[in-house]
Scaffold this motif. Structure first.
Motif, PDB file in Angstrom:
ATOM      1  N   GLN A   1       0.808  -1.217   0.000  1.00  0.00           N
ATOM      2  CA  GLN A   1       0.000   0.000   0.000  1.00  0.00           C
ATOM      3  C   GLN A   1       0.844   1.270   0.000  1.00  0.00           C
ATOM      4  O   GLN A   1       0.382   2.332   0.427  1.00  0.00           O
TER       5      GLN A   1
ATOM      6  N   GLY B   1      -9.781   5.220   2.459  1.00  0.00           N
ATOM      7  CA  GLY B   1      -8.401   5.695   2.363  1.00  0.00           C
ATOM      8  C   GLY B   1      -7.804   6.083   3.693  1.00  0.00           C
ATOM      9  O   GLY B   1      -6.602   5.871   3.924  1.00  0.00           O
ATOM     10  N   VAL B   2      -8.603   6.667   4.590  1.00  0.00           N
ATOM     11  CA  VAL B   2      -8.072   7.091   5.895  1.00  0.00           C
ATOM     12  C   VAL B   2      -8.429   6.101   6.996  1.00  0.00           C
ATOM     13  O   VAL B   2      -8.172   6.363   8.176  1.00  0.00           O
TER      14      VAL B   2
ATOM     15  N   PHE C   1      -4.405  10.488   1.133  1.00  0.00           N
ATOM     16  CA  PHE C   1      -5.158   9.347   1.631  1.00  0.00           C
ATOM     17  C   PHE C   1      -6.643   9.484   1.301  1.00  0.00           C
ATOM     18  O   PHE C   1      -7.499   8.943   1.981  1.00  0.00           O
TER      19      PHE C   1
ATOM     20  N   PHE D   1      -6.717   7.023  -3.171  1.00  0.00           N
ATOM     21  CA  PHE D   1      -6.038   6.004  -2.368  1.00  0.00           C
ATOM     22  C   PHE D   1      -7.037   4.963  -1.872  1.00  0.00           C
ATOM     23  O   PHE D   1      -6.768   3.755  -1.902  1.00  0.00           O
TER      24      PHE D   1
ATOM     25  N   PRO E   1      -3.841   6.116   8.704  1.00  0.00           N
ATOM     26  CA  PRO E   1      -2.460   6.517   8.424  1.00  0.00           C
ATOM     27  C   PRO E   1      -1.740   6.972   9.692  1.00  0.00           C
ATOM     28  O   PRO E   1      -2.359   7.286  10.718  1.00  0.00           O
TER      29      PRO E   1
END
Length: 478
Positions: free
Chosen positions: A21, A239-240, A419, A423, A444
């Protein structure tokens, strides 16, 4: 490798990640919006294809021979109308287009829409746009064989398949959000049928296979899968790593979003909170949405003859709100007002109001609007235990601290990197291609936590109270 394509309002972004990733390449292509009349907002779907070709061409220079999956993210609610030959019938009516406010009001008066979809019928949603087309462009409406959401038109180009996924479909006003399926009853109420809707998949499932001619053109192996993907905010949630109850993020993009994940379905349409499916099976999310966040700052930057980044660069430490107040309703508002007619305003201007004071007022006004969203989410029973900030506006520490102080909640900033939707779409591509589950959607690393300035809490509370009074007064004038 896995590719995420995010079709935004102002551009299309592509991010390439590896099996760990890690982002290995990214590319983007700009898009523009046409506003032929007040309250209208349109794009040509062919421009999306041109942007996708540009992004894939840029990424192909990095080599796409190891690509295994593609995921899609994009702006929600847009009405992309196709005829029986899949030709586009008219420009796509976008999410921030409010022309169908009268049609939305009529649909929303039918209690079945809120009961089945779990949401108010907002003017920007897809169903009222089709009612508008039927009334104002009947010759076009008669030719509509399929309605696709923006990212799903990209999917059609990529795979030849008419497919949508749950998170995006939930924003159409035709969707049974609890059952995760189209509602035949709601479709019939707007003169539509299930046959005109795309097939449904979950965001982490395979929706189709990349067309061989595109694979050959861009140096991609044959058989690459295209995941269902997600609406822009749901994909950003992936993404986050906002996938469990209590987790939330605030997105400061063109629009502003306060997004909270939910383990179950808990709608409350009266709050004007959006309750949609998440991009993972068996999960939902809620959003408070404002129509102008960085859009408001960019508008003021144009007015001031400056760049937005220059306006925010010299603000220094957070200070108490001054007399000047800004209402960011440049094109109507969703949460909690549900008002397509309301418009923005500067209030309390005085001789000492300079460019910096006006800039602070814009940032504060958007922060107060986000606080309104937080209060609306709380009214549904949703609790926010952790809050991340993403989007272009999150680069302003001043703005993040204003939000933290207005909400009384620390705001965490991820390490440098994107992110967002692209992503998240790449993560969904990884899930579809490998069978991986939600466990890969981790949060993240945090680079900084912006704490509320407690000494300014009372001042921001009073500023928010003034903001609410001003909004009520402006509604009386529009």
């Amino acid at each position: 490798m896995y590719l995420g394509l995010d079709l935004g309002t102002s551009g299309l972004k592509g991010i390439l990640i590896d099996d760990a990733q890690k982002v290995v390449a990214e590319a983007s292509a700009p898009l523009s919006v046409k506003r032929p009349h007040d309250g209208w907002s349109e794009q040509m779907p062919t421009d999306w294809i041109g942007a996708a070709e540009s992004v894939l061409g840029q990424l192909a220079r990095h080599g796409l021979g190891a690509l295994r999956g593609i995921g899609l993210s994009g702006q929600m609610h847009g009405a992309t109308l196709l005829d029986a030959a899949d030709d586009v019938l008219r420009p796509c009516i976008l999410w921030n287009d409010t022309r169908a406010h009268a049609e939305a009001r009529v649909l929303d008066e039918d209690p079945d829409f809120r009961a089945i979809t779990g949401n108010i019928v907002f003017p920007g949603f897809t169903a009222p746009k089709l009612v508008w087309v039927a009334r104002h462009e009947p010759a076009i409406f008669a030719q509509v064989a399929r309605v696709l959401l923006p990212k799903d038109y990209l999917r059609l180009w990529l795979t030849g398949e008419h497919v949508a996924e749950m998170s995006d479909a939930a924003g159409t006003s035709w969707f049974d959000t609890g059952r995760r399926d189209w509602s035949d009853a709601l479709l019939a109420k707007t003169g539509m049928t299930r046959a005109q809707m795309p097939r449904l998949v979950e965001g982490s499932e395979v929706s189709g296979i990349l067309r061989p001619e595109l694979a050959e053109r861009f140096g991609i192996p044959k058989g690459v899968v295209v995941a269902g993907g997600g609406g822009d905010n749901a994909a950003s949630g992936i993404g986050v790593g906002v996938v469990k109850a209590g987790q939330a993020f605030v997105s400061l993009g063109t629009s502003g979003v306060l997004f909270a994940a939910n383990d179950g379905y808990q709608p409350d349409p009266a709050t004007a909170v959006h309750t949609f499916c998440h991009a993972l099976p068996g999960t939902w999310h809620q959003m408070g949405v404002i129509l102008a966040a960085t859009d408001a700052l960019n508008w003021f930057a144009r007015l001031a003859g400056s760049r937005a980044s220059d306006l925010t660069a010299d603000l220094g430490a957070l200070i108490a709100p001054e007399k000047t107040l800004f209402l960011p309703y440049l094109g109507g508002e969703r949460t909690p007002l549900n008002d397509a007619a309301i418009r923005g305003a500067f209030i309390g201007l005085e001789h000492t109001t300079d460019r910096s004071a006006a800039t602070r007022a814009v940032l504060e006004g958007v922060s107060y609007a986000i606080r309104d969203c937080r209060d609306a989410l709380a009214a549904t029973g949703t609790k926010i235990e952790s809050l991340l900030a993403v989007g272009g506006g999150s680069r302003s520490r001043y703005w993040c601290q204003a939000i933290a102080t207005a909400l009384g909640t620390p705001v965490s900033l991820p390490v440098a990197g994107d992110f967002g939707g692209a992503f998240g779409a790449a993560r969904l591509a990884l899930m579809a291609a490998t069978g991986a589950g939600a466990e890969i959607a981790t949060q993240p690393t945090i680079s900084a936590v912006i704490e509320p300035v407690l000494a300014l809490s009372d001042a921001f509370d009073e500023g928010h109270a003034r903001y609410r009074r001003a909004a009520a007064a402006i509604r009386g004038l529009t």
